[in-house]
Scaffold this motif. Structure first.
Motif, PDB file in Angstrom:
ATOM      1  N   MET A   1     -17.587  -1.942 -16.575  1.00 12.04           N
ATOM      2  CA  MET A   1     -17.884  -0.685 -16.399  1.00 12.04           C
ATOM      3  C   MET A   1     -19.034  -0.243 -15.628  1.00 12.04           C
ATOM      4  N   SER A   2     -18.938   0.741 -14.722  1.00 13.40           N
ATOM      5  CA  SER A   2     -20.187   0.922 -14.032  1.00 13.40           C
ATOM      6  C   SER A   2     -21.034   1.948 -14.615  1.00 13.40           C
ATOM      7  N   ASP A   3     -22.237   1.940 -14.337  1.00 11.84           N
ATOM      8  CA  ASP A   3     -23.241   2.785 -14.861  1.00 11.84           C
ATOM      9  C   ASP A   3     -23.477   3.912 -13.880  1.00 11.84           C
ATOM     10  N   VAL A   4     -23.295   3.886 -12.648  1.00 12.17           N
ATOM     11  CA  VAL A   4     -23.314   5.117 -11.819  1.00 12.17           C
ATOM     12  C   VAL A   4     -22.152   5.094 -10.725  1.00 12.17           C
ATOM     13  N   ILE A   5     -21.660   6.448 -10.674  1.00 15.75           N
ATOM     14  CA  ILE A   5     -20.697   6.385  -9.648  1.00 15.75           C
ATOM     15  C   ILE A   5     -21.330   6.883  -8.300  1.00 15.75           C
ATOM     16  N   VAL A  35     -14.049  14.585  -5.785  1.00 17.16           N
ATOM     17  CA  VAL A  35     -15.616  14.722  -6.407  1.00 17.16           C
ATOM     18  C   VAL A  35     -15.402  15.320  -7.528  1.00 17.16           C
ATOM     19  N   SER A  36     -14.620  16.323  -7.891  1.00 16.49           N
ATOM     20  CA  SER A  36     -14.775  17.002  -9.007  1.00 16.49           C
ATOM     21  C   SER A  36     -14.141  16.086 -10.408  1.00 16.49           C
ATOM     22  N   MET A  37     -13.119  15.387 -10.147  1.00 14.97           N
ATOM     23  CA  MET A  37     -12.528  14.372 -11.244  1.00 14.97           C
ATOM     24  C   MET A  37     -13.887  13.224 -11.568  1.00 14.97           C
ATOM     25  N   LEU A  38     -14.413  12.822 -10.417  1.00 17.80           N
ATOM     26  CA  LEU A  38     -15.335  11.755 -10.758  1.00 17.80           C
ATOM     27  C   LEU A  38     -16.672  12.254 -11.368  1.00 17.80           C
ATOM     28  N   ALA A  39     -16.965  13.385 -11.043  1.00 19.62           N
ATOM     29  CA  ALA A  39     -18.299  13.937 -11.866  1.00 19.62           C
ATOM     30  C   ALA A  39     -17.764  14.419 -13.311  1.00 19.62           C
ATOM     31  N   SER A  40     -16.573  14.645 -13.445  1.00 17.26           N
ATOM     32  CA  SER A  40     -16.118  15.041 -14.887  1.00 17.26           C
ATOM     33  C   SER A  40     -16.213  13.915 -15.812  1.00 17.26           C
ATOM     34  N   ILE A  41     -16.313  12.653 -15.324  1.00 15.95           N
ATOM     35  CA  ILE A  41     -16.119  11.303 -16.033  1.00 15.95           C
ATOM     36  C   ILE A  41     -17.311  11.348 -16.958  1.00 15.95           C
ATOM     37  N   GLY A  42     -18.470  11.984 -16.441  1.00 11.96           N
ATOM     38  CA  GLY A  42     -19.896  12.103 -17.314  1.00 11.96           C
ATOM     39  C   GLY A  42     -20.816  11.156 -17.109  1.00 11.96           C
ATOM     40  N   LYS A  43     -20.632  10.195 -15.972  1.00 12.88           N
ATOM     41  CA  LYS A  43     -21.658   9.352 -15.628  1.00 12.88           C
ATOM     42  C   LYS A  43     -22.661   9.775 -14.604  1.00 12.88           C
ATOM     43  N   PRO A  44     -23.810   9.406 -14.538  1.00 13.62           N
ATOM     44  CA  PRO A  44     -24.553   9.839 -13.251  1.00 13.62           C
ATOM     45  C   PRO A  44     -23.837   9.614 -11.941  1.00 13.62           C
TER      46      PRO A  44
END
Length: 279
Positions: A1-5, A35-44
């Protein structure tokens, strides 16, 4: 699992190049949804733009944006240095990034003063990012702005102004100090702000450096209805800071110095020579 997107996207020659114009400033294709989908994941999340023209998109839950423009062969290495903190960026935007919801005048209209105005000089709206805006891993404080001799001058006099810039961050960094001029109101439209000087200072953490500017009469002048450059009598506002005076993203980091032109007005010829005149 990544820490940052880290999302890398923007434009390409397929959608934006010489001879191909875009009808809006939105991210093309399905990129806004991605972009919106990735931002909704909740990670930085960091968005890295690859583009040659302004873009606008929803910034909700996005921690930062890096403008890379169109880089060369080492663009990837340079971007990695910024992302991992090996290089502290200090660039400022050379143009206005308009908000995607803003209604702009038709491109067939060449009246830059028509509401809401064109370019940073006349635009009165709220862009996504203003001309002259840019962050770094350092923070800076401006103080002690002053004129070298007097804040009252004649129309054909130069004026020298300076400002102290302190690095209040935790790392050494570069700051681009910008000087804008607002001339007194005239019978013709005049710019809200006009960039008349900039300096890139390297300021070590906790240290203070000084930026000095010398303004000529031409830099204080405006164009009358006949296109003649003139220096008017009255109060001029000089704005010195790290961004445009009206930038809503970074309020308070621009200092204002008032300078009064007294006595006769002046005209400026094609060789930028100044002559005192009546009126």
């Amino acid at each position: 699992m990544s820490d940052v997107i880290v999302y890398i996207g923007g434009l390409s020659a397929a959608v934006s190049r010489e001879g191909i114009d875009r009808s809006d400033v939105k991210l093309p294709g399905v990129q806004p949804e991605i972009v919106s989908m990735l931002a909704s994941i909740g990670k930085p999340m960091v968005v890295c733009l690859v583009n040659g023209a302004p873009l606008s998109f929803n910034l909700t839950n996005i921690g930062g944006v890096i403008e890379t423009w169109y880089g060369g062969q080492e663009a990837g290495s340079a971007l990695a240095d910024v992302l991992f903190g090996r290089y502290n960026p200090g660039g400022k935007l050379p143009l206005t990034f308009f908000d995607q919801s803003e209604t702009l005048p038709s491109m067939t209209s060449y009246d830059f003063t028509a509401s809401p105005g064109r370019t940073y000089r006349y635009y009165s709206g709220k862009p996504q990012w203003s001309f002259g805006y840019g962050l770094s891993y350092s923070t800076f404080r401006y103080n002690n702005v002053k004129a070298a001799r007097s804040s009252s001058i004649t129309a054909c006099s130069n004026v020298t102004v300076s400002v102290s810039v302190t690095n209040t961050g935790t790392v050494d960094g570069d700051e681009v100090v910008q000087l804008y001029v607002t001339v007194p109101a005239q019978a013709v439209p005049v710019p809200r702000h006009s960039l008349q000087g900039f300096q890139r200072l390297h300021v070590e953490q906790g240290k203070t450096e000084t930026a000095t500017f010398e303004l000529t009469p031409y830099q204080l002048s405006y164009a009358d209805a006949n296109g003649q450059r003139r220096v008017a009598r009255g109060n001029y506002s000089l704005w010195i800071g790290g961004h445009l005076p009206s930038d809503q993203h970074a309020p308070g980091n621009v200092l204002r110095l008032n300078v009064e032109v007294q006595g006769q007005a002046a005209s400026i010829d094609g060789r930028r020579r100044c002559k005192l005149v009546n009126g």
